[in-house]
Design an enzyme around this catalytic site. Structure first.
Site, PDB file in Angstrom:
ATOM      1  N   THR A 149      36.774  45.143  40.992  1.00  0.00           N
ATOM      2  CA  THR A 149      38.364  45.796  40.287  1.00  0.00           C
ATOM      3  C   THR A 149      38.407  47.267  40.493  1.00  0.00           C
ATOM      4  O   THR A 149      37.463  48.335  40.468  1.00  0.00           O
ATOM      5  CB  THR A 149      38.577  45.030  38.945  1.00  0.00           C
ATOM      6  OG1 THR A 149      37.906  44.131  38.972  1.00  0.00           O
ATOM      7  CG2 THR A 149      39.314  45.645  38.535  1.00  0.00           C
ATOM      8  N   ARG A 198      40.580  30.316  40.629  1.00  0.00           N
ATOM      9  CA  ARG A 198      40.271  31.155  39.445  1.00  0.00           C
ATOM     10  C   ARG A 198      40.768  32.574  39.430  1.00  0.00           C
ATOM     11  O   ARG A 198      41.339  33.421  40.337  1.00  0.00           O
ATOM     12  CB  ARG A 198      38.498  31.553  39.483  1.00  0.00           C
ATOM     13  CG  ARG A 198      38.003  32.568  38.341  1.00  0.00           C
ATOM     14  CD  ARG A 198      37.660  33.396  38.478  1.00  0.00           C
ATOM     15  NE  ARG A 198      37.091  34.655  38.397  1.00  0.00           N
ATOM     16  CZ  ARG A 198      36.785  35.932  37.937  1.00  0.00           C
ATOM     17  NH1 ARG A 198      37.477  36.538  38.499  1.00  0.00           N
ATOM     18  NH2 ARG A 198      36.201  36.289  36.849  1.00  0.00           N
ATOM     19  N   VAL A 199      40.979  32.734  37.743  1.00  0.00           N
ATOM     20  CA  VAL A 199      42.453  34.236  37.597  1.00  0.00           C
ATOM     21  C   VAL A 199      40.561  35.357  36.745  1.00  0.00           C
ATOM     22  O   VAL A 199      40.278  33.928  36.038  1.00  0.00           O
ATOM     23  CB  VAL A 199      43.203  33.762  36.963  1.00  0.00           C
ATOM     24  CG1 VAL A 199      43.503  35.516  36.248  1.00  0.00           C
ATOM     25  CG2 VAL A 199      44.036  33.370  37.621  1.00  0.00           C
ATOM     26  N   GLY A 200      40.611  36.266  36.713  1.00  0.00           N
ATOM     27  CA  GLY A 200      39.499  36.533  36.127  1.00  0.00           C
ATOM     28  C   GLY A 200      40.476  37.309  34.912  1.00  0.00           C
ATOM     29  O   GLY A 200      41.592  37.201  34.551  1.00  0.00           O
ATOM     30  N   ASP A 201      40.266  38.533  34.507  1.00  0.00           N
ATOM     31  CA  ASP A 201      40.432  38.984  32.778  1.00  0.00           C
ATOM     32  C   ASP A 201      41.685  40.406  33.692  1.00  0.00           C
ATOM     33  O   ASP A 201      42.713  40.893  32.656  1.00  0.00           O
ATOM     34  CB  ASP A 201      38.652  39.816  32.675  1.00  0.00           C
ATOM     35  CG  ASP A 201      39.327  41.396  33.073  1.00  0.00           C
ATOM     36  OD1 ASP A 201      38.268  40.361  33.874  1.00  0.00           O
ATOM     37  OD2 ASP A 201      38.626  42.503  32.563  1.00  0.00           O
ATOM     38  N   THR A 208      36.440  46.681  33.905  1.00  0.00           N
ATOM     39  CA  THR A 208      35.608  46.304  34.667  1.00  0.00           C
ATOM     40  C   THR A 208      33.847  45.038  34.268  1.00  0.00           C
ATOM     41  O   THR A 208      33.584  45.814  34.128  1.00  0.00           O
ATOM     42  CB  THR A 208      35.403  47.338  36.574  1.00  0.00           C
ATOM     43  OG1 THR A 208      34.879  46.265  37.145  1.00  0.00           O
ATOM     44  CG2 THR A 208      34.748  48.024  35.609  1.00  0.00           C
ATOM     45  N   GLY A 209      34.145  44.443  34.941  1.00  0.00           N
ATOM     46  CA  GLY A 209      33.036  43.576  35.025  1.00  0.00           C
ATOM     47  C   GLY A 209      33.296  41.852  35.409  1.00  0.00           C
ATOM     48  O   GLY A 209      34.798  41.352  35.581  1.00  0.00           O
ATOM     49  N   THR A 210      32.378  40.782  34.411  1.00  0.00           N
ATOM     50  CA  THR A 210      32.132  39.917  34.428  1.00  0.00           C
ATOM     51  C   THR A 210      33.688  39.312  33.281  1.00  0.00           C
ATOM     52  O   THR A 210      33.361  39.202  32.690  1.00  0.00           O
ATOM     53  CB  THR A 210      31.004  39.228  33.717  1.00  0.00           C
ATOM     54  OG1 THR A 210      30.712  39.778  32.207  1.00  0.00           O
ATOM     55  CG2 THR A 210      30.151  39.574  34.541  1.00  0.00           C
ATOM     56  N   GLY A 211      34.762  38.523  34.486  1.00  0.00           N
ATOM     57  CA  GLY A 211      36.035  38.974  33.808  1.00  0.00           C
ATOM     58  C   GLY A 211      36.019  37.922  32.209  1.00  0.00           C
ATOM     59  O   GLY A 211      36.644  37.774  31.418  1.00  0.00           O
TER      60      GLY A 211
HETATM   61  N1  ASP Z   1      36.783  41.633  36.629  1.00  0.00           N
HETATM   62  C1  ASP Z   1      37.166  41.186  37.623  1.00  0.00           C
HETATM   63  C2  ASP Z   1      36.873  39.324  37.683  1.00  0.00           C
HETATM   64  O1  ASP Z   1      35.951  39.012  36.472  1.00  0.00           O
HETATM   65  C3  ASP Z   1      36.016  41.505  38.698  1.00  0.00           C
HETATM   66  C4  ASP Z   1      35.798  43.442  38.624  1.00  0.00           C
HETATM   67  O2  ASP Z   1      35.747  44.116  37.698  1.00  0.00           O
HETATM   68  O3  ASP Z   1      35.486  43.508  39.002  1.00  0.00           O
HETATM   69  O4  ASP Z   1      37.361  39.174  38.434  1.00  0.00           O
END
Ligand code: ASP
Length: 319
Positions: A186, A214-217, A237-240
């Site tokens: 992200t 799939r939708v992330g954070d 940014t990270g594991t959504g």
């Molecule tokens: N947070 C984002 C998601 O889960 C991925 C990312 O931060 O790169 O979609």
């Protein structure tokens, strides 16, 4: 208020082994800081500044947003983006969009031209058409490296998230400072303008090999993004999935607003507390209404940078 500040990030993750030329990544971050900084220097709003910075990162194929977005498991691009105004707490967000050159501009259009916060798929694309936003064909978003990442992740039987919490990076054909196969790519920006207002913006292609739909954070207010003039602006940014469950963006705000925490202590607690305990990996950038900046991450690296009025831009990748 006589100082402006803008911070950007280009994703977090594990570190690639070997000799890597980090110059293009620093240049991409600096270009984004410059784009946002130009707006702030002229007295423009934090909202316009974070949009300009994120659009610059979306246009750069090195980062996983807009051009250079990662592939879903069925080899398509589905992008998410959001933008939030700390002054009035208006938000615009889109999820699962394709073909729009700058998803953050579409998020802004949702905020400015609809009565809604979050639009997905075809409904969001209808707003893009109505507002005459720039579109591109699939070839524009395609990068050989991203497709190769998808194939490597699949070959290794790794899941939708392509995560690596161990720090063991996978050597790809074109190594980057942060391992592309396990990176959370992200991009985001947070800013304080000369009028004392805060804003945040986020944009992403999501995770390599993610399930279609799939939708992330990133487009979820309070999770991947938050802004409130009373406290701070946050872009994650990270594991959504874990960032959503831990409501990380709002967590930073709440610690400041209800507990009187400093930005640094609130941001640190949000990244190294519950989030980490539930296996969440990544980081955030945040700025408060006094111009303090915090950029904590619990992964091995995070592309990030900051630009303050009358100071040169600074960019960083590792701890
Ligand atoms: N947070 C984002 C998601 O889960 C991925 C990312 O931060 O790169 O979609």
């Amino acid at each position: 208020m006589s100082e402006y500040v803008i911070a950007v990030h280009g994703g977090a993750g594990t570190i690639s082994p070997g000799q890597v030329d980090v110059t293009p990544y620093h240049e991409g971050l600096k270009a984004a800081l410059q784009a946002g900084g130009d707006v702030l220097r002229r007295g423009g709003s934090a909202l316009d500044a974070v949009q300009a910075a994120v659009q610059s990162l979306e246009d750069c194929p090195l980062f996983n947003a807009g051009r250079g977005s990662v592939y879903t498991s069925d080899e398509r691009h589905e992008m998410d983006a959001s933008i939030m105004d700390g002054q009035c707490r208006k938000v615009g967000a889109v999820a699962g969009v394709h073909g729009v050159r700058n998803p953050v501009a579409l998020a802004r259009a949702v905020m400015d031209h609809t009565q809604h916060v979050l639009l997905v798929g075809d409904g969001a694309l209808k707003v893009a058409r109505e507002q005459g936003l720039a579109t591109e064909d699939a070839a524009y978003f395609h990068t050989e490296e991203r497709l190769a990442q998808l194939h490597r992740v699949r070959a290794q039987g790794r899941g939708a998230m392509a995560l690596d919490h161990t720090g063991q990076a996978i050597v790809g054909a074109n190594p980057a400072p942060i391992c592309e196969d396990s990176k959370y790519g992200t991009v985001g920006a947070v800013a304080l303008d000369l009028a004392g207002h805060l804003a945040a913006a986020v944009s992403t292609g999501g995770m390599t090999n993610k399930h279609p739909g799939r939708v992330g954070d990133s487009p979820i207010v309070g999770a991947g993004i938050y802004a409130n003039d009373a406290s701070c602006a946050v872009a994650c940014t990270g594991t959504g999935e874990q960032f959503m469950r831990a409501c990380v963006g709002h967590d930073v705000h709440a610690r400041m607003a209800y507990q009187g925490d400093s930005l640094e202590s609130a941001a640190h607690a949000a990244v190294f507390g519950d989030l980490l305990a539930m296996g969440g990996s990544g980081g955030l950038i945040a700025v408060d209404h006094r111009g303090h900046v915090s950029m904590p991450f619990n992964s091995l690296g995070m592309y990030r940078g900051v630009l303050r009025s009358n100071e040169p831009a600074q960019t960083f990748i590792f701890q």
